[in-house]
Enzyme design. Structure first.
Site, PDB file in Angstrom:
ATOM      1  N   ASP A  75      40.637  33.308  16.791  1.00 34.28           N
ATOM      2  CA  ASP A  75      42.070  33.606  16.696  1.00 34.28           C
ATOM      3  C   ASP A  75      42.659  32.790  15.554  1.00 34.28           C
ATOM      4  O   ASP A  75      41.988  31.944  14.955  1.00 34.28           O
ATOM      5  CB  ASP A  75      42.806  33.312  18.013  1.00 34.28           C
ATOM      6  CG  ASP A  75      42.610  31.883  18.495  1.00 34.28           C
ATOM      7  OD1 ASP A  75      42.644  30.956  17.658  1.00 34.28           O
ATOM      8  OD2 ASP A  75      42.421  31.684  19.704  1.00 34.28           O
ATOM      9  N   GLY A  93      43.069  13.705  52.206  1.00 36.13           N
ATOM     10  CA  GLY A  93      42.880  13.962  50.785  1.00 36.13           C
ATOM     11  C   GLY A  93      43.328  12.843  49.868  1.00 36.13           C
ATOM     12  O   GLY A  93      43.084  12.898  48.658  1.00 36.13           O
ATOM     13  N   GLU A  94      43.987  11.824  50.392  1.00 26.85           N
ATOM     14  CA  GLU A  94      44.386  10.695  49.554  1.00 26.85           C
ATOM     15  C   GLU A  94      43.146   9.962  49.025  1.00 26.85           C
ATOM     16  O   GLU A  94      42.125   9.886  49.702  1.00 26.85           O
ATOM     17  CB  GLU A  94      45.258   9.713  50.345  1.00 26.85           C
ATOM     18  CG  GLU A  94      46.636  10.256  50.665  1.00 26.85           C
ATOM     19  CD  GLU A  94      47.470   9.255  51.453  1.00 26.85           C
ATOM     20  OE1 GLU A  94      47.047   8.088  51.592  1.00 26.85           O
ATOM     21  OE2 GLU A  94      48.540   9.652  51.963  1.00 26.85           O
ATOM     22  N   LYS A 102      43.612  38.568  17.491  1.00 27.65           N
ATOM     23  CA  LYS A 102      43.809  39.096  18.846  1.00 27.65           C
ATOM     24  C   LYS A 102      45.286  39.122  19.173  1.00 27.65           C
ATOM     25  O   LYS A 102      46.056  38.263  18.742  1.00 27.65           O
ATOM     26  CB  LYS A 102      43.045  38.265  19.873  1.00 27.65           C
ATOM     27  CG  LYS A 102      43.510  36.821  20.020  1.00 27.65           C
ATOM     28  CD  LYS A 102      42.639  36.061  21.003  1.00 27.65           C
ATOM     29  CE  LYS A 102      43.136  34.642  21.193  1.00 27.65           C
ATOM     30  NZ  LYS A 102      42.261  33.848  22.058  1.00 27.65           N
ATOM     31  N   ARG A 127      46.385  23.085  27.255  1.00 33.18           N
ATOM     32  CA  ARG A 127      46.863  24.392  26.785  1.00 33.18           C
ATOM     33  C   ARG A 127      48.373  24.558  26.974  1.00 33.18           C
ATOM     34  O   ARG A 127      48.982  25.408  26.345  1.00 33.18           O
ATOM     35  CB  ARG A 127      46.121  25.520  27.519  1.00 33.18           C
ATOM     36  CG  ARG A 127      44.727  25.767  26.990  1.00 33.18           C
ATOM     37  CD  ARG A 127      43.976  26.799  27.813  1.00 33.18           C
ATOM     38  NE  ARG A 127      43.538  26.247  29.088  1.00 33.18           N
ATOM     39  CZ  ARG A 127      42.755  26.885  29.950  1.00 33.18           C
ATOM     40  NH1 ARG A 127      42.343  28.112  29.659  1.00 33.18           N
ATOM     41  NH2 ARG A 127      42.384  26.327  31.072  1.00 33.18           N
ATOM     42  N   GLN A 128      48.954  23.736  27.835  1.00 33.83           N
ATOM     43  CA  GLN A 128      50.403  23.813  28.064  1.00 33.83           C
ATOM     44  C   GLN A 128      51.104  22.782  27.168  1.00 33.83           C
ATOM     45  O   GLN A 128      51.685  21.810  27.625  1.00 33.83           O
ATOM     46  CB  GLN A 128      50.716  23.572  29.543  1.00 33.83           C
ATOM     47  CG  GLN A 128      50.098  24.627  30.454  1.00 33.83           C
ATOM     48  CD  GLN A 128      50.455  24.423  31.909  1.00 33.83           C
ATOM     49  OE1 GLN A 128      51.568  24.054  32.241  1.00 33.83           O
ATOM     50  NE2 GLN A 128      49.495  24.651  32.794  1.00 33.83           N
TER      51      GLN A 128
END
EC number: 2.7.6.1
Length: 325
Positions: A178, A46-47, A201, A104-105
């Protein structure tokens, strides 16, 4: 005379990872350049291996990679490409991130949580980025996480002009899904001359992607409502907001979003929704299973290419969006 004078001109080079080649090629066409040939492959474990097949020494390099699924692989590939450019003696490196992963974080809601959007900015800086060019960040303050210039591009002109050309503006109401999107919705109202409504919301903080209650603030009865958001992920929130608008008498609902993440059940939710059209941009590839008649994808390549040109020529990226504020 001391020193040496150079006679060479500045050189723009465009590089792309493997996440979203269609967008990279579209940007290259707009700039009338070719993507720099790149060898990239994964080892058995996976590298990721990357090597550029042309010299980048002294060049102004622009590296485009959108953080689509599998998001962590493509972020890592971009960081590795950044490191390769830094070690290849590039004059400057601008990271183009049409969709900024982990946006989003951007703050802590609960104790012992990370601020992953800040970590992303730190990773880019450490890997060698001089500048970030991105489209519709989840929140504007993410720009302050990066210690260097951030060019924040907007999809609003592209999306709003498309909607405004096909809907009777006298019947149009712009709706924020929102409280956090109200400022963006206000810009839509200014551009289209339409009134504003808000779907309030209330979330369950212990369950991700779960909304408890929707309340509509504003008059939507008999109106064509345009729900504006920055992204559609699982589509649960946006479809529930659309249902709330229909329940309050809306004649029709069009949903617009810059980033079509479209994870998990999104395809089925879009297909089964009463919404007449979902208008997205190509900052992310649209998965094949969501190839529905009601999805329209607009290109951000001209906008990104214009911004790249302004950066390269020491022009003004802000001037591209002065009517979008």
């Amino acid at each position: 005379m001391t020193g040496i004078k150079t006679t060479g001109e500045r050189k723009l080079m465009l590089f792309s990872g493997r996440a979203h080649p269609d967008l990279a090629e579209a940007v290259a066409r707009e700039l009338e350049v070719e993507l720099t040939p790149t060898r990239a492959y994964d080892f058995a474990n996976g590298e990721i291996y990357v090597r550029f097949e042309e010299s980048a020494r002294g060049a102004d390099c622009f590296l485009i990679q959108s953080h689509t699924t599998p998001i962590n692989q493509w972020i890592m590939e971009q960081l590795i490409m950044l490191d390769a450019l830094k070690r290849a003696s590039a004059r400057s490196i601008t990271v183009i991130v049409p969709f900024y992963g982990y946006a989003r974080q951007d703050k802590k809601h609960l104790g012992r949580e990370p601020i992953s959007a800040r970590l992303m900015a730190d990773l880019f800086k450490t890997a060698g980025a001089d500048r970030i060019l991105t489209v519709d960040l989840h929140t504007d303050q993410i720009q302050g996480f990066f210690d260097g210039p951030v060019d924040h591009l907007f999809a609003l002109p592209v999306l709003a002009d498309y909607v405004g050309a096909k809907v009777d503006r006298n019947k149009l109401t712009v709706v924020s899904p929102d409280a956090g999107r109200v400022r963006v919705a206000d810009r839509w109202c200014d551009r289209l001359g339409a009134p504003l409504a808000i779907v309030h919301k209330r979330r369950d903080p212990s369950i991700a992607n779960k909304v408890k209650v929707h309340e509509v603030v504003g008059d939507v009865k008999g109106r064509v409502c345009v729900l504006v958001d920055d992204m559609i992920d699982t589509a649960g929130t946006i479809c529930a907001a659309a249902d709330a608008l229909f329940a309050n008498g809306a004649e029709d609902v069009i949903v617009t979003a810059t980033h079509g993440v479209l994870s998990g059940p999104a395809a089925d939710r879009l297909k089964n929704s009463k919404v007449s059209e979902f208008v997205l941009t190509d900052t992310l590839p649209t998965p094949g299973q969501t190839d529905l008649d009601k999805i329209t994808v607009l290109s951000m390549a001209p906008t990104i290419a214009n911004a790249v040109r302004e950066v390269f020529e020491d022009g003004s990226v802000t001037s591209l969006f002065e009517d979008a504020h």
